[in-house]
Design an enzyme around this catalytic site. Structure first.
Site, PDB file in Angstrom:
ATOM      1  N   CYS A   1       1.383   0.932   9.723  1.00 23.25           N
ATOM      2  CA  CYS A   1       0.117   0.826   8.976  1.00 23.25           C
ATOM      3  C   CYS A   1      -1.110   0.886   9.883  1.00 23.25           C
ATOM      4  O   CYS A   1      -2.233   0.994   9.398  1.00 23.25           O
ATOM      5  CB  CYS A   1       0.104  -0.448   8.138  1.00 23.25           C
ATOM      6  SG  CYS A   1       1.413  -0.458   6.919  1.00 23.25           S
TER       7      CYS A   1
ATOM      8  N   HIS B   1      -7.485  -1.196   6.773  1.00 26.85           N
ATOM      9  CA  HIS B   1      -6.218  -0.829   6.136  1.00 26.85           C
ATOM     10  C   HIS B   1      -6.060  -1.669   4.869  1.00 26.85           C
ATOM     11  O   HIS B   1      -6.283  -2.884   4.884  1.00 26.85           O
ATOM     12  CB  HIS B   1      -5.061  -1.078   7.110  1.00 26.85           C
ATOM     13  CG  HIS B   1      -3.728  -1.077   6.443  1.00 26.85           C
ATOM     14  ND1 HIS B   1      -3.328  -0.056   5.614  1.00 26.85           N
ATOM     15  CD2 HIS B   1      -2.712  -1.983   6.460  1.00 26.85           C
ATOM     16  CE1 HIS B   1      -2.118  -0.332   5.149  1.00 26.85           C
ATOM     17  NE2 HIS B   1      -1.730  -1.497   5.638  1.00 26.85           N
TER      18      HIS B   1
ATOM     19  N   ASN C   1      -0.732  -0.333  -1.144  1.00 21.37           N
ATOM     20  CA  ASN C   1      -0.744  -0.145   0.304  1.00 21.37           C
ATOM     21  C   ASN C   1      -0.097   1.214   0.621  1.00 21.37           C
ATOM     22  O   ASN C   1       1.107   1.377   0.431  1.00 21.37           O
ATOM     23  CB  ASN C   1       0.036  -1.308   0.934  1.00 21.37           C
ATOM     24  CG  ASN C   1       0.188  -1.191   2.434  1.00 21.37           C
ATOM     25  OD1 ASN C   1      -0.046  -0.138   3.015  1.00 21.37           O
ATOM     26  ND2 ASN C   1       0.604  -2.278   3.062  1.00 21.37           N
TER      27      ASN C   1
HETATM   28  O1  UT7 Z   1       0.631  -2.936   5.639  1.00 20.51           O
HETATM   29  C1  UT7 Z   1       0.886  -4.015   6.491  1.00 20.51           C
HETATM   30  C2  UT7 Z   1       2.095  -4.729   6.093  1.00 20.51           C
HETATM   31  N1  UT7 Z   1       2.086  -5.559   4.954  1.00 20.51           N
HETATM   32  C3  UT7 Z   1       1.210  -6.562   4.679  1.00 20.51           C
HETATM   33  O2  UT7 Z   1       0.149  -6.674   5.220  1.00 20.51           O
HETATM   34  C4  UT7 Z   1       1.641  -7.571   3.671  1.00 20.51           C
HETATM   35  C5  UT7 Z   1       1.208  -8.970   4.072  1.00 20.51           C
HETATM   36  N2  UT7 Z   1       1.697  -9.997   3.159  1.00 20.51           N
HETATM   37  C6  UT7 Z   1       1.240 -10.109   1.891  1.00 20.51           C
HETATM   38  O3  UT7 Z   1       0.414  -9.337   1.445  1.00 20.51           O
HETATM   39  C7  UT7 Z   1       1.734 -11.277   1.082  1.00 20.51           C
HETATM   40  O4  UT7 Z   1       2.446 -12.160   1.910  1.00 20.51           O
HETATM   41  C8  UT7 Z   1       2.621 -10.857  -0.138  1.00 20.51           C
HETATM   42  C9  UT7 Z   1       1.781 -10.158  -1.186  1.00 20.51           C
HETATM   43  C10 UT7 Z   1       3.753  -9.959   0.342  1.00 20.51           C
HETATM   44  C11 UT7 Z   1       3.219 -12.099  -0.765  1.00 20.51           C
HETATM   45  O5  UT7 Z   1       2.183 -12.972  -1.174  1.00 20.51           O
HETATM   46  P1  UT7 Z   1       2.241 -14.525  -0.767  1.00 20.51           P
HETATM   47  O6  UT7 Z   1       1.079 -15.164  -1.378  1.00 20.51           O
HETATM   48  O7  UT7 Z   1       2.392 -14.598   0.727  1.00 20.51           O
HETATM   49  O8  UT7 Z   1       3.544 -15.002  -1.507  1.00 20.51           O
HETATM   50  P2  UT7 Z   1       4.794 -15.747  -0.905  1.00 20.51           P
HETATM   51  O9  UT7 Z   1       5.694 -14.796  -0.188  1.00 20.51           O
HETATM   52  O10 UT7 Z   1       4.320 -16.962  -0.161  1.00 20.51           O
HETATM   53  O11 UT7 Z   1       5.503 -16.211  -2.247  1.00 20.51           O
HETATM   54  C12 UT7 Z   1       4.903 -17.149  -3.133  1.00 20.51           C
HETATM   55  C13 UT7 Z   1       5.792 -17.278  -4.358  1.00 20.51           C
HETATM   56  C14 UT7 Z   1       7.272 -17.439  -4.001  1.00 20.51           C
HETATM   57  O12 UT7 Z   1       7.845 -18.304  -4.966  1.00 20.51           O
HETATM   58  P3  UT7 Z   1       8.099 -19.857  -4.624  1.00 20.51           P
HETATM   59  O13 UT7 Z   1       8.990 -19.854  -3.421  1.00 20.51           O
HETATM   60  O14 UT7 Z   1       6.744 -20.433  -4.372  1.00 20.51           O
HETATM   61  O15 UT7 Z   1       8.745 -20.361  -5.887  1.00 20.51           O
HETATM   62  C15 UT7 Z   1       7.826 -16.055  -4.170  1.00 20.51           C
HETATM   63  O16 UT7 Z   1       9.197 -16.053  -4.491  1.00 20.51           O
HETATM   64  O17 UT7 Z   1       5.694 -16.076  -5.122  1.00 20.51           O
HETATM   65  C16 UT7 Z   1       7.007 -15.537  -5.340  1.00 20.51           C
HETATM   66  N3  UT7 Z   1       6.905 -14.081  -5.361  1.00 20.51           N
HETATM   67  C17 UT7 Z   1       6.666 -13.392  -6.475  1.00 20.51           C
HETATM   68  N4  UT7 Z   1       6.466 -13.786  -7.751  1.00 20.51           N
HETATM   69  C18 UT7 Z   1       6.230 -12.817  -8.657  1.00 20.51           C
HETATM   70  C19 UT7 Z   1       7.010 -13.222  -4.304  1.00 20.51           C
HETATM   71  N5  UT7 Z   1       6.852 -11.969  -4.748  1.00 20.51           N
HETATM   72  C20 UT7 Z   1       6.632 -12.049  -6.088  1.00 20.51           C
HETATM   73  C21 UT7 Z   1       6.382 -11.094  -7.076  1.00 20.51           C
HETATM   74  N6  UT7 Z   1       6.173 -11.513  -8.346  1.00 20.51           N
HETATM   75  N7  UT7 Z   1       6.326  -9.779  -6.802  1.00 20.51           N
END
Ligand code: UT7
Length: 307
Positions: free
Chosen positions: A111, A234, A264
């Site tokens: 990225c 990005h 993305n």
């Molecule tokens: O291009 C460069 C590479 N990529 C990035 O820059 C991505 C960087 N990371 C992110 O953008 C974020 O970390 C994500 C969007 C991937 C995830 O968001 P987050 O706020 O960090 O969520 P999390 O992984 O901390 O998960 C929070 C909760 C979890 O549930 P519990 O454990 O709190 O019950 C996940 O299981 O949200 C849940 N969850 C979802 N729920 C509904 C994770 N993905 C989803 C989903 N829909 N798609």
């Protein structure tokens, strides 16, 4: 010599998947995706490939910059999702554009790839080796996504963006770039596999390292964040962009975004956004822009460009 951007182009395939469409594929919701990422839909290449999208964006950039394909001396393509490993995407693009004089190669910095390709183009121009360079970011990420993994499949989309640079005596450019292979396991994809990501770790890395490298760049150029007209980041997550703006103490309006429409698109995100800004007429000569990219590797960096 400094490379000035004289033309931009972008292409996204006509088919898209909305958040509601993904609700039928994995356990997610439109509300969660919008609130946690800012994404509403992402374009999906059905007929297109990394090559066809790159060619469409490049044709537009050349027409936009009034550059004859035969005048292009170097074509750099950043991609992690090529149609084929060999020949490189840049050579296939060269063939279709008729850019017969160009030297062509691909590079992979995930990225951060567009930023690295842009910096490479600037280095060649500064050395005096080439004067007219086409830089393309093109991605068909939909084929690298595990459509059963809600941590990743909601994020990524397909598309391409391109810029044409011409060497000029006047202009301003500088860069910072970093890599840390020790943290590479945070975001991986095997050649025969799918994208795997520790989202939280990548998020933490982005909100810390992007403001740091932008500050480093500004210090090198003896500029303040308030001197910059637009920060073209990005497009990974709306919350990352907003956190970077906050840490730099810059109003979020100076951080344009188009995540809602594309998700993305990895190395295509910066040139697609830049093209949209140009088309909207918000870029004026002399404006100072900071591009910043970050992603797998881990790799990250920022560059200053005068429009
Ligand atoms: O291009 C460069 C590479 N990529 C990035 O820059 C991505 C960087 N990371 C992110 O953008 C974020 O970390 C994500 C969007 C991937 C995830 O968001 P987050 O706020 O960090 O969520 P999390 O992984 O901390 O998960 C929070 C909760 C979890 O549930 P519990 O454990 O709190 O019950 C996940 O299981 O949200 C849940 N969850 C979802 N729920 C509904 C994770 N993905 C989803 C989903 N829909 N798609």
């Amino acid at each position: 010599m400094v490379g000035r951007i004289c033309g931009t182009g972008a292409y996204a395939p006509p088919v898209f998947a909305s958040n509601e469409d993904l609700e039928n594929v994995v356990d997610t919701s439109d509300t969660w995706i919008r609130e946690r990422t800012g994404i509403a839909r992402r374009h999906i290449a059905v007929e297109d490939t990394a090559v066809t999208m790159a060619v469409k964006a490049a044709r537009q950039a050349l027409a936009n910059g009034k550059i004859d394909p035969e005048a292009v001396e170097l074509i750099l393509v950043s991609t992690i999702s090529p149609e084929r490993v060999l020949p490189c995407t840049a050579c296939e693009v060269q063939k279709q554009l008729g850019a017969v004089q160009a030297v062509c190669f691909d590079l992979n910095a995930a990225c951060a790839g567009f930023l690295y390709a842009y910096n490479t183009a600037q280095a060649y121009i500064r050395s005096g080796m080439y004067k007219t360079v086409l830089v393309i970011g093109t991605e068909q990420l939909s084929k690298l996504v595990d459509w059963t993994d809600r941590n990743t499949c909601i994020l990524f989309g397909d598309g391409a963006g391109a810029v044409v640079l011409t060497g000029e005596e006047n202009g301003r450019y500088n860069m910072t770039a970093h890599s840390d292979g020790r943290k590479g396991e945070a975001l991986t994809c095997r050649t025969d596999g799918k994208i795997k990501m520790d989202g939280r770790e990548v998020f933490r890395f982005a909100v810390k390292s992007v403001p740091e490298c932008i500050r480093e760049l500004l210090e090198r150029e003896q500029l303040l964040a308030e001197d910059i007209d637009y920060f073209v980041l990005h497009q990974a997550n709306r919350r990352i962009v907003e956190a970077v703006a906050k840490r730099l103490n810059v109003p979020p309006e100076r951080f344009p975004m188009n995540l809602e429409e594309y998700g993305n698109t990895s190395s295509a995100s910066i040139p697609i956004l830049l093209h949209e800004m140009k088309q909207k007429g918000i870029l004026k000569p002399g404006m100072k822009l900071v591009f910043a990219g970050f992603g797998a590797g881990l790799s990250w960096g920022a560059s200053l460009t005068e429009w």
